[in-house]
Design an enzyme around this catalytic site. Structure first.
Site, PDB file in Angstrom:
ATOM      1  N   TYR A 124       0.802  -1.225   0.000  1.00 11.25           N
ATOM      2  CA  TYR A 124       0.000   0.000   0.000  1.00 11.25           C
ATOM      3  C   TYR A 124       0.831   1.269   0.000  1.00 11.25           C
ATOM      4  O   TYR A 124       0.313   2.338  -0.341  1.00 11.25           O
ATOM      5  CB  TYR A 124      -0.989  -0.047   1.162  1.00 11.25           C
ATOM      6  N   PHE A 406     -11.077  -3.635  10.498  1.00 16.72           N
ATOM      7  CA  PHE A 406     -12.330  -3.604   9.729  1.00 16.72           C
ATOM      8  C   PHE A 406     -12.158  -4.264   8.369  1.00 16.72           C
ATOM      9  O   PHE A 406     -11.051  -4.498   7.933  1.00 16.72           O
ATOM     10  CB  PHE A 406     -12.824  -2.151   9.571  1.00 16.72           C
TER      11      PHE A 406
END
Length: 406
Positions: A124, A406
């Site tokens: 990322y 999450f």
């Protein structure tokens, strides 16, 4: 969006089960029919992008629509999740295209930032994400005790988490704005957080809640479960979450968690790097703290993001950054801010600091010193003497923290 072999499009409700199967493959898990409805309930088809190769789902990436606490404010943030490419379809540029789709969608929706948990940080960073928050993994032995027992006029009460969601939510929502890195939770998320299927227990007991209550009501809680050792010896207290409105409640909750009968260890995987417990115990090294990365953050709209947060001391600086994926973010930005308000506009003035985009994400939540990034070559001071003052403006009195994956 069509390539020679792959079709990328926005998700639909019918894509949920193929996405679920893909992610269990990518993350080396087995499908669990007992929990699939918990994930389906929070799935947002319009925030998903899927890549099909004929009838085969080759890749997917999704986001949740939630808010994020940042220094002095709460802002919309794309909670990026469920990113994966089927192993036989790697090296076809699918991840690049899916991430570009998610970022463009977040910008269209007015989300100034995006953040995620990274299975591999090296992936990322290529897309402009910076490490904005770490966590401590605590593995405390029974030698750890509070230096002083809590002096508390409140009382503790045990409960089943699903039965006291309203109390948990009230305490959490009150604490949220003061803790950069925490995310808002709607009803469906609270249902999933307090759900307790056996497959999530990994040999532990059912999840339990302990509430701290005063004359004014519930002002703190902890979620935990017990875990026996394989040899039937003393077990472990596995702490999921601790939230308290004041120091007395915080100390009372931790006194409870560290002194459970028939246990010899207390584990907590979401401790903040400035967790007050570190300074309340008799032997901090016995907490067994281990540092790990947590939240990776990317600015989706640079001027909107910088204007949305607050700065503890006045700042007036021109920042420069480049963004190959979202060229609208590239350029020089004049940031003026303080404790009450901030603005950020494009300017032709020379830059005082030159940031890599990921470095700007790393400092956004207030926990990463600018000097550290400068020492590593991730930002450059172009106007001598600027760095110290701007570092003070970007810092915050509480370190960013993460309470959930999450």
């Amino acid at each position: 969006m069509v390539s020679d072999e792959y079709v990328l499009r926005t998700g639909t409700p019918e894509d949920f089960e193929p996405i679920h199967r893909l992610l269990t493959t990518v993350f080396h898990d087995d499908p669990d029919e007992g929990v699939i409805d918990l994930y389906r309930a929070v799935f947002e088809p319009a925030r998903a992008v899927v890549a099909y190769h004929g009838d085969i789902l080759a890749g997917s990436a999704s986001a949740y629509t939630r808010d994020l606490a940042v220094p002095g404010a709460v802002v919309p943030s794309a909670h990026v999740t469920g990113v994966g490419v089927e192993p036989t379809h790697r090296r076809h540029g699918l991840l690049n295209r899916m991430m570009g789709h998610l970022l463009a969608d977040a910008r269209r929706l007015g989300e100034p930032v995006a953040h995620l948990w990274a299975s591999e940080g090296k992936i990322y960073q290529r897309y402009g994400y910076g490490l904005a928050a770490c966590r401590l993994m605590l593995n405390a032995d029974r030698e750890v005790q509070l230096r002083e027992p809590p002096h508390d006029s409140g009382r503790l009460r045990s409960a089943v988490p699903a039965d006291v969601v309203a109390d948990l939510r009230k305490v959490y929502d009150q604490a949220l704005p003061g803790r950069p890195g925490w995310s808002s939770r709607h009803d469906r998320l609270w249902h999933r957080i307090t759900a307790d299927p056996k497959s999530w227990r990994h040999g532990g007991t059912a999840m339990r809640a302990v509430l701290h209550e005063t004359a004014g009501g519930i002002d703190g809680y902890a979620l935990w479960r017990g875990r026996n050792r394989e040899d039937d010896g003393p077990g472990t207290v596995d702490v999921r979450e601790v939230v308290a409105a004041d120091p007395a409640g915080y100390r009372a909750l931790w006194h409870f968690l560290l002194n459970m009968d028939l246990t010899r260890r207390t584990q907590f995987t979401f401790a903040a790097i400035d967790e007050p417990l570190l300074y309340l115990v008799n032997e901090p090294t016995a907490l067994g703290a281990r540092l790990e990365d947590a939240l990776w953050l990317r600015l989706v709209d640079v001027p909107a993001a910088l204007a949305a947060r607050r700065y503890p001391v006045p700042v007036d600086v021109v920042l420069r950054t480049e963004d190959p994926l979202l060229p609208e973010n590239s350029g020089n930005w004049h940031l003026i801010g303080g404790p009450d308000r901030a603005s950020c506009t494009r300017t032709d003035r020379p830059a005082d600091l030159d940031f890599e985009l990921g470095a700007l994400g790393a400092v956004y939540l207030g926990g990463t010193p600018l000097g550290t990034l400068a020492a590593g070559g991730r930002l450059r001071e172009l106007t001598p003497g600027t760095l110290v003052g701007v570092d003070a403006a970007f810092r915050w009195h509480r370190a960013p923290a993460a309470t959930e994956i999450f």
